[in-house]
Design a protein around this motif. Structure first.
Motif, PDB file in Angstrom:
ATOM      1  N   ILE A 113     -55.150 -41.727 -40.489  1.00 33.88           N
ATOM      2  CA  ILE A 113     -54.894 -40.787 -41.585  1.00 33.88           C
ATOM      3  C   ILE A 113     -55.441 -39.406 -41.269  1.00 33.88           C
ATOM      4  O   ILE A 113     -54.767 -38.389 -41.508  1.00 33.88           O
ATOM      5  N   ALA A 117     -51.435 -39.293 -39.781  1.00 32.93           N
ATOM      6  CA  ALA A 117     -50.604 -40.497 -39.950  1.00 32.93           C
ATOM      7  C   ALA A 117     -49.443 -40.550 -38.961  1.00 32.93           C
ATOM      8  O   ALA A 117     -48.288 -40.755 -39.355  1.00 32.93           O
ATOM      9  N   THR A 128     -49.730 -47.888 -49.486  1.00 38.38           N
ATOM     10  CA  THR A 128     -50.540 -48.161 -48.301  1.00 38.38           C
ATOM     11  C   THR A 128     -51.813 -48.858 -48.748  1.00 38.38           C
ATOM     12  O   THR A 128     -52.577 -48.313 -49.546  1.00 38.38           O
ATOM     13  N   TYR A 168     -54.964 -38.449 -46.837  1.00 35.24           N
ATOM     14  CA  TYR A 168     -53.828 -39.338 -47.095  1.00 35.24           C
ATOM     15  C   TYR A 168     -52.812 -38.651 -48.009  1.00 35.24           C
ATOM     16  O   TYR A 168     -51.603 -38.725 -47.775  1.00 35.24           O
ATOM     17  N   ALA A 176     -52.130 -45.222 -52.695  1.00 34.23           N
ATOM     18  CA  ALA A 176     -53.120 -45.796 -51.780  1.00 34.23           C
ATOM     19  C   ALA A 176     -53.912 -46.872 -52.517  1.00 34.23           C
ATOM     20  O   ALA A 176     -54.305 -46.690 -53.671  1.00 34.23           O
TER      21      ALA A 176
END
Length: 632
Positions: A113, A117, A128, A168, A176
């Motif tokens: 990340i 990514a 994710t 992220y 997430a």
């Protein structure tokens, strides 16, 4: 420690899946595949089934069947998590979702990340999951016996995770899923004095509390490792041998429970949380048979087993307060059942708590379908609770889309079984969710008004519907995302935006996003519609998607909303407004929606040139906010 439920004897389920695969019949047996997966209880069997169905040929056959919703996933971990992707495949295929799970290298969760990514960018995961163990914390500790260093590391770790989430969001920006980090016995028990051990554990608990606080961030879910371990019954740790041989931190039962929990997050992301809890009465909500024993002899409250039935009622009441609709489905005389509910002094639920009530001698699968029709929801949005194994088996066979809670023989475990089924999980609870029961009671009042008036226009005028446009903002963002995620029938394109996607689109000006509040003479229906607007290169406004809750169908709300869009576009000087209809399994009845409002076109692509605008529905009033529609 809670005792694990006994596992059923091995069956031929895996052999059946293999036979279907060899015969090339997986795609033609989607319902059977789902049933087999739902019946598998052993994590080893579930992992084997997921691996079997995740292989290329099987994946292709299942995808081509059209019976499964594709869903891109990603998995990151700080330890070996090889069993998780097949376990996710088994858990999600059982729910009609086919995951495509991308996995990064061993312990690459941080680097992947922070580096932008590179492995996951092209995959585009909608969710994710990042499974962390205590290696993620201790890998930056130089001396594990230095309590000061460990305590300082615990204090710093939540901030590092927050920075990871920032990265992220920049690079992927979808949902997430993190978890609290259990402290392994090998780390904890190396301290020989109890004072140091307690100090480290206290710091560890503070760290996990701060990790749980990260769930306040939009687009972030944090799972409690303790809660997942409780579902696994056997604890969370891998055996010492697997820890050494394969770098496993977690045992197979924990990983299976974790995969199921991530699957529930995916279902919530897809808007597939259950909406209605359907309850049996005799031996379920109370002990005894009211038709035989009488109201006074029913076991509710007080000593066991009455206390267990009250616990189940209390849980149902709490679910109702969070927006879950309650319904009764019982083989009973209606009057006798209602008398028991409304007159027994220990009953926590009364008939007014139930949105639908079926106490008769008809088969329960048919009654459930009637309840769904009355509430205007799908049977796949229902959870069925019944003490009778035969009734549960019949429901599972005739209504496989209904979630059937496998109650234990002992009523002491009824509430726990319902609570742990996890079917009602939401990413964010909204005020509309909490008020859903009142909204459905108001809906019954509307139905009585409709039956008492002479014609549909008289009814609509007396209903006095008011629509108010609200721009996307902090106070309505969760509900707007929920509408896009959960609406199936009036969802004109099938697009399901996440809260994170909508927030980014509004922030960067790539789309306008709006909610529509609907009120009437009987109360507030809450935000019942949502749409997104995009400006095309020639200035045309595109209604990228438009969704409307089924609770305000057939009241011309949708006509009024699009009428307001057309007027706002003309006032802004736009040359036209475009709208699309993309067929899905449930929106076919609205294929002619745009043409009915003066749009021209075909094949689902329609255009209004804004020269002649139809009158807004006379029985719909426009509240404050008219003209707030705009395409950035």
């Amino acid at each position: 420690m809670t005792t694990a439920p006994a596992r059923p004897a091995a069956t031929g389920d895996l052999a059946e899946l293999r036979a279907l695969k060899r015969a090339g019949e997986l795609g033609d047996a989607a319902h059977r595949v789902r049933a087999v997966l739902a019946a598998l209880a052993d994590p080893v069997d579930r992992e084997a089934a997921g691996a079997l169905l995740g292989a290329r040929a099987a994946r292709t056959a299942l995808a081509e069947s059209g019976a499964f919703t594709p869903f891109p996933l990603a998995l990151l971990a700080s330890s070996t998590a090889d069993p998780v992707p097949p376990l996710l495949t088994a858990a999600l295929l059982a729910e009609g979702v086919q995951p495509d799970t991308a996995v990064t290298g061993f312990n690459q969760w941080r680097v992947e990340i922070l580096a932008g990514a590179p492995t996951l960018q092209d995959h585009g995961p909608a969710v994710t999951a990042c499974l962390l163990d205590d290696t993620a914390v201790f890998e930056k500790v130089t001396d594990p016996l230095d309590a000061d260093e460990v305590v300082a590391r615990c204090a710093a770790f939540p901030g590092e995770l927050a920075a990871w989430l920032d990265a992220y969001e920049r690079h992927l920006g979808t949902l997430a899923v993190l978890n609290t980090v259990p402290l392994s016995a090998g780390r904890r028990d190396r301290y020989v004095d109890y004072a140091t051990r307690a100090r480290v554990e206290a710091a560890w608990q503070r760290m996990n509390a701060a990790v749980l606080d990260l769930a306040e961030r939009p687009g972030t879910v944090v799972l409690s490792a303790d809660a997942v371990a409780a579902r696994a019954y056997t604890g969370w740790a891998a055996t010492d041998r697997m820890r050494h041989i394969a770098a496993h931190a977690y045992g197979p039962e924990f990983l299976d429970a974790y995969a199921r929990e991530v699957a529930r997050v995916v279902l919530a992301r897809l808007g597939r949380a259950a909406k209605c809890l359907v309850l049996d009465l005799d031996h379920t909500l109370w002990g005894g048979v009211v038709g035989d024993d009488g109201v006074g002899a029913l076991k509710i409250g007080g000593a066991f087993p009455g206390s267990a039935h009250s616990e189940l009622q209390r849980l149902a009441k709490d679910l109702s307060r969070q927006g879950v609709l309650l319904a009764v489905c019982s083989k009973n005389d209606d009057a006798v059942a209602r008398e028991a509910i409304d007159t027994h002094p220990e009953m926590l639920l009364r008939t007014g708590d139930f949105a639908a009530f079926r106490a008769n001698w008809d088969a329960k699968p048919g009654n459930l379908a009637d309840i769904a029709a009355e509430l205007n929801i799908g049977t796949d949005a229902m959870v069925f609770v019944d003490d009778n194994p035969a009734e549960r088996a019949l429901m599972a066979r005739q209504r496989p889309e209904v979630a059937v809670v496998d109650l234990p023989a002992d009523p002491a475990g009824y509430a726990r079984a319902l609570a742990s089924c996890g079917r009602f999980g939401q990413l964010r609870l909204t005020e509309e969710d909490r008020g859903r029961g009142a909204m459905y009671r108001a809906r019954a009042e509307r139905e009585r008004l409709r039956e008492s008036t002479g014609g549909i226009e008289d009814y609509l005028r007396e209903l006095d519907t008011v629509v108010t446009v609200e721009a996307h903002g902090p106070l309505n963002a969760a509900r707007i995302a929920q509408l896009f995620g959960k609406t199936n029938q009036f969802n004109l394109t099938g697009i399901r935006y996440g809260a994170d996607e909508l927030a980014r689109a509004v922030a960067d000006g790539s789309a306008g996003c709006f909610g529509v509040r609907v009120t009437d003479a009987f109360g507030d229906n809450g935000l019942a519609a949502a749409l997104t607007l995009v400006r095309e290169p020639d200035g045309t406004w595109l209604i990228e998607n438009f969704v409307l809750s089924c609770r305000v169908f057939s009241r011309s709300v949708e006509d009024a909303v699009v009428g307001l869009v057309l007027r706002a576009a003309r006032e802004a000087g736009a040359p036209a407004v475009r709208g699309r209809h993309v067929p899905t399994a449930k929106n076919a009845r609205f294929a002619g929606f745009y043409p009915a409002l003066g749009f021209a076109g075909q094949d689902g692509d329609f255009r209004h040139d804004l020269t002649q605008l139809a009158e807004l529905p006379a029985w719909v009033r426009i509240g404050p906010g008219e003209g707030t529609f705009h395409a950035p």
